[in-house]
Design an enzyme around this catalytic site. Structure first.
Site, PDB file in Angstrom:
ATOM      1  CB  THR A   1      -0.850  -0.351   1.449  1.00 31.29           C
ATOM      2  OG1 THR A   1      -0.297   0.581   2.289  1.00 31.29           O
ATOM      3  CG2 THR A   1      -1.679  -1.343   1.749  1.00 31.29           C
ATOM      4  CG  ASP A   2       1.465   5.894  -1.124  1.00 23.14           C
ATOM      5  OD1 ASP A   2       2.917   5.872  -0.109  1.00 23.14           O
ATOM      6  OD2 ASP A   2       1.535   6.649  -2.312  1.00 23.14           O
ATOM      7  CD1 TRP A   3       0.724   8.457   5.345  1.00 17.42           C
ATOM      8  CD2 TRP A   3       3.174   7.505   5.247  1.00 17.42           C
ATOM      9  NE1 TRP A   3       1.849   8.059   6.496  1.00 17.42           N
ATOM     10  CE2 TRP A   3       2.804   8.111   6.519  1.00 17.42           C
ATOM     11  CE3 TRP A   3       4.231   7.043   4.853  1.00 17.42           C
ATOM     12  CZ2 TRP A   3       3.698   8.178   7.295  1.00 17.42           C
ATOM     13  CZ3 TRP A   3       5.013   7.079   5.671  1.00 17.42           C
ATOM     14  CH2 TRP A   3       4.727   7.776   7.227  1.00 17.42           C
TER      15      TRP A   3
END
Length: 752
Positions: A300-302
């Protein structure tokens, strides 16, 4: 003799292939054995990624609180750490100490599984003090030179591994459709074919023939998918993209990088047609993993699983968000500031809401990448192995890349190159800071400390002073990026009266992601006011642009004698720019996007025919404003020499649905300087059941020619080049006439 050489070559390929297959089988066996020994908690820990700053001692920023590190690695079994210790950009020694502490703690665990460290090293080892910083990606695209880009990625991999980090969150394969988007400079621009070729160059450069080498890193394609196509142009806002369009353009870039061997992919923070990508089983599992056969890690991203609950509102709780994302196909969660993903996912599996098979698939992918990276044998760099870190050799490559990226867009009356015997005024908001050469993701997230970290590098002003002497360079800031200052403008005007030429350096602040969102694409009023004031002096003005996206300059561009687009050229950008301005380097960059003229006229170069209505189609009883009129078109790039194209040939004028077409063209340097030329081949499908593009880039090659030298450039077009995605989401070609265009030369052929 020829047969012997051929036999040897064939044996070499066979041996290499057999070795790779054997190694894959060996790794798969090790992964399977290790997976069989792991508890549920250890498996879920592998899927958990935490930011490094969570483990720091608040009284000693940048250094670990051992109890926090023990908690993360021993209690939560975390599999990955990312980001940069405070205050940013550690030295090689500090990185070594940091990774040693993490490795030592991991070696105390029951199974001694190494922690995978990831970093946003996107234009060099940009989070390590003293590293070589290259142009940002948009500048790499402007080189149209994949060999140069690959070599730069090899250097970046070398210096990132020297920092004891084996995983980079690069390349950025976003396909931006709105020039206001704050991450356009992290992409390769508006063309899918150019982006695909550059993506392969970066993946090949990062990973090499053996990603487990101490000089290679695992790449991470981002941000899958549709992230750069927001309807608002603002970061992390919704996109509306038909799947047909997604497949014809965006997906082809990822497919090329996957075939090149990219080990991981980061998922887009956005949503497409109302579905967050992190929640889309169709996009992640059905298309990416199944259809494209991607066997790497999906991260995932942040905070983006949490955001399914707090932002996107598709999950009623954070726990529900974890279930949705993991079942969609997420393998690793960049949580990254807490352990809720871990506790929620363990609970979901124990209660049967997430099957163990999904966990095993994710952990298999993560462990495989760790084995491929050779982390079980070596996860901390021996600094003696990296004598070229930040070396003159590496710096020279960054300089060469910057020099080939910088794009001359206008040069009226051959005002450039300048002579060294004249006094100049250097002015403008971006003239005297490294921040505007490097942009974001440079030493820190927003790149605000580049002047301190790159204090030994030259700003544009300093590069001019270094070239022709301080006594020949007048300077004043002239304008702030945002705030108007009439006194500064007047100071610039007064100094300009004593100069023969004006170097006007304009652009925008350093930024990335949401802090870079804008509502006005025009250059800031303070800078426009300076440009117009200087133009009244009727002295030659060379406009130098340092910007991550094309800020509109139509209010004053006609008053500029020359325009140079620098993009974000990195630490060696100023040296390269000044060498171009004085003719020591012949410019060869080309625009990787259309530079728009007006905010309501943002057409791409491969527009549809209805976006550029011809004069003959307009009614006589009304006046029309020209419908397609960019400031500068995709592919624009001037040289100090001239190139003549001739003798365009194709080997067939009629083909069937299995034929290839051989294309050749002669390119002659008809000027007086040695120069590099990017030869661009466009193809037009003249009639199709899905409205065709005006033209589309299908091939390019960069060549170097001496004065009066001619080179024959050859291309091969295949059936895929003739195809488009139809309404049934199938790639098809249709019978009819196609036009090949190189420069102003055209040839037609027909598909029978």
């Amino acid at each position: 003799m020829k047969n012997a050489i051929l036999l040897l070559f064939t044996f070499s390929i066979y041996s290499t292939t057999w070795s790779q297959v054997n190694k894959k089988t060996e790794i798969d066996t090790k992964v399977s054995e290790l997976l069989s020994k792991m508890t549920l908690e250890e498996k879920v820990g592998q899927m958990t990624q935490i930011t490094v700053t969570i483990f720091e001692d608040p009284k000693k920023p940048g250094y670990f609180d051992s109890s926090k590190l023990i908690q993360g690695i021993q209690n939560y079994h975390i599999g990955s750490i990312l980001n940069v210790p405070n205050p940013g950009a550690p030295t090689l020694q500090r990185w070594q100490e940091t990774l040693t502490a993490i490795t030592n703690e991991a070696n105390k665990t029951r199974l001694k599984i190494p922690v995978l460290y990831g970093i946003d090293a996107i234009h060099g080892a940009s989070y390590t003090a003293g590293a070589t910083l290259f142009p940002q990606q948009i500048g790499l695209a402007a080189t149209f030179n994949t060999d140069l880009v690959k070599h730069g990625a090899q250097i970046s991999a070398y210096e990132t591994r020297a920092s004891s980090i084996p995983w980079v969150f690069s390349p950025d394969l976003d396909f931006p459709r709105n020039p206001a988007w704050s991450r356009i400079w992290e992409s390769f621009g508006e063309d899918a074919y150019l982006s695909s070729k550059m993506a392969v160059a970066l993946v090949d450069g990062f990973e090499g023939n053996n990603v487990g080498s101490k000089y290679s890193v695992a790449s991470c394609m981002k941000h899958y998918i549709g992230y750069g196509s927001t309807t608002t142009g603002k970061d992390r806002t919704p996109s509306i993209i038909p799947e047909r369009i997604l497949r014809q353009y965006d997906l082809t870039i990822y497919e090329a990088a996957i075939k090149a061997g990219a080990k991981s992919v980061m998922v887009s923070s956005g949503e497409i047609n109302g579905t967050p990508v992190h929640a889309s089983k169709h996009l992640i599992t059905d298309i990416l993993k199944t259809e494209l056969g991607f066997t790497g890690v999906v991260v995932t991203d942040w905070k983006d699983i949490i955001y399914l609950n707090t932002r996107h509102k598709v999950a009623e709780t954070k726990r529900d968000a974890v279930r949705i994302a993991v079942m969609a196909g997420i393998d690793m969660s960049m949580v990254p500031e807490e352990f809720s993903f871990y506790t929620d996912l363990v609970d979901l599996v124990q209660k049967g809401e997430v099957p163990m098979s999904r966990i095993d698939d994710a952990v298999t992918r993560i462990l495989r990448m760790k084995f491929e990276l050779n982390l079980f044998q070596n996860s901390v760099a021996d600094l003696k192995d990296y004598p070229k870190f930040g070396s003159a050799e590496h710096i020279q490559e960054a300089y060469k890349t910057a020099a080939e990226s910088i794009t001359l867009l206008k040069n009226n009356n051959a005002v450039l190159p300048l002579g060294k015997n004249e006094k100049i005024l250097v002015t403008g908001a971006t003239a005297n800071s490294m921040k505007y050469l490097n942009g974001g993701w440079s030493y820190t997230w927003q790149g605000e400390n580049s002047d301190a970290y790159a204090s030994d590098k030259l700003t544009i002003l300093e590069a001019f002073q270094n070239k022709i002497g301080k006594e020949n360079v007048f300077y004043t800031k002239g304008a702030d990026l945002e705030n108007e200052d009439d006194a500064e403008i007047q100071k610039a005007v007064d100094l300009a009266k004593n100069a023969s030429k004006i170097i006007l350096c304009l652009g925008e602040k350093n930024y990335t992601e949401t802090p870079g969102d804008i509502s006005n694409l025009y250059m800031s009023n303070s800078q426009v006011k300076l440009a117009l004031a200087l133009a009244k002096l009727n002295k030659p003005i060379i406009l130098v642009l340092n910007e991550g996206r094309p800020r509109l300059i139509s209010d004053f561009e006609d008053k500029m004698n020359a325009v140079i687009q620098c993009y974000l050229p990195g630490n060696e950008g100023a040296r390269a720019l000044v060498d171009i301005i004085y003719g020591e380097v012949n410019p060869s960059g080309r625009l990787p996007y259309n530079y728009p003229k007006y905010p309501n006229s943002l057409e791409k170069y491969n527009r549809k025919y209805t976006e550029s209505i011809s004069e003959g189609e307009q009614n006589d009883d009304a006046k029309y404003e020209k419908s397609y009129l960019p400031q500068f078109e995709f592919g624009t790039g001037l040289s100090y020499t001239t190139f003549k194209y001739s003798n365009l040939k194709i080997d067939k004028t009629e083909i069937n649905n299995t034929d290839e077409i051989n294309v050749s063209v002669d390119v002659t340097n008809s000027g007086k300087r040695t120069g590099k030329e990017s030869v661009l081949l466009y193809l037009s499908d003249n009639f199709a059941t899905i409205t065709p593009e005006f033209k589309a880039l299908k091939r390019f090659e960069k060549i170097n020619l001496e004065p009066n030298e001619t080179q024959t450039v050859k291309f091969i077009l295949n059936q895929k080049d003739l195809q488009f995605v139809n309404d049934d989401l199938k790639w098809i070609s249709e019978k009819g006439t196609f036009t090949i265009q190189i420069s102003d030369l055209k040839k037609d052929f027909s598909l029978q």
